[in-house]
Design a protein around this motif. Sequence first.
Motif: not given
Length: 401
Positions: A209-237
């Motif tokens: 379950r912890a691994r799946e949560e990390r995957r979901y969070r990574h998907a929520a904070l990264h752009d699928a095409l470029t694999r870079l952090p997205n706008r949400r990640a930029l504002f959080e980090q």
Amino acid sequence: MLNLDARTLLIVESFVLFLVGGLMLLAALQGRRDRTLLWMSGALLIGGTGFVISIARGVPGWRDPVIMVSNMLLITGHACVWAGLRVYVGRAARGRVLLAGAAVWFMLCLWPWFMASDAARLLVFSLLSIGYLVAAGRELWPERREDAGSVFPLLIVLAAHGLFYLYRVVAAVRVPGMSWLLWPDFTVTILEGILFSISLSFGVLILVRAREERRYRHAALHDALTRLPNRRALFEQGAEALARARREGRDMTLLMCDLDWFKRINDERGHDAGDRVLALFADVLRARVRAGDLCARIGGEEFVVLAPNLGPLSALDLADRIRRGLAERASRTTGRLSVSIGIACASVDGHDLDRLLACADRALYEAKASGRDCVRQSAGRVPAPAARPRAAGAASSSVEA
């Protein structure tokens, strides 16, 4: 401790292992077929089968075959625990290692002296099981750095089970000739096995379950095409990094990069070509920035680099390296490409992310107005933190750049 009826205890343990193993199998088959859960359910179901076969040990003429087969299954169950954790960390389960313990047990069972000695069998069975438990722990140990909260409970379960088997080894050595039904309490052995199977199941479920949560969070904070952090990640980090830089009196630089004439690429060569250009530029950023810099795709063809401990002069050098890096990579693959870059520094524009974005955006407009393929630096002239709206990025953008 008073020993309960051996047959009853074996039936109870078999029932518990089949129940927990069946529930684990159902969990494994939901959604994506999780291979770790499949291996663990296999370990429990194989172990339960081994205990069911052990019930027939008292049948005349069946003793030796039952000892051989039931313990081969129990050892294989421990091997499946190792295989499941090996799969969890992304490595393939080796069939020869998986079956090695059962093969060793089978070969020893062909030796009459071994079959006649309860102590020898207890010793070998315990050592083989400990070997698989140690191997399972070694597979999981490096993962503690990434997620200690879910890894350590399972490591503790494996260690406790291994220590119990070590206790069995000591008991077998100190009390030779002890019957398997009477060695320092058969009831305790069964209860420990039940507790281990339940604890193992919960530990593995927590881990997965912890691994799946990390995957979901990574998907929520990264752009699928470029694999870079997205706008949400930029504002959080980015907000956290700027607040830390403000407290420590350090500079922070933000580079806003916009690919030139990107709509023309989409129109003339198709969106697939545009996607390849975006991925190529993401690779350029990863190659040119430092390890501690944050790169993000914030929408369409727009990218941001947030670089700590970087002053105005060093920022200009970084921007020029990015611009030249894109030109070099593009000349070898897609043809001529260029990027315009606007720079804002916290020492000039303040340690506020919205304001830095606004200042960098204004500098980017100046770079575009100057003919593109160039770098412009903000001088802190933007009075308000609001920047022009930008759509969150999909794979390609249709906005003229």
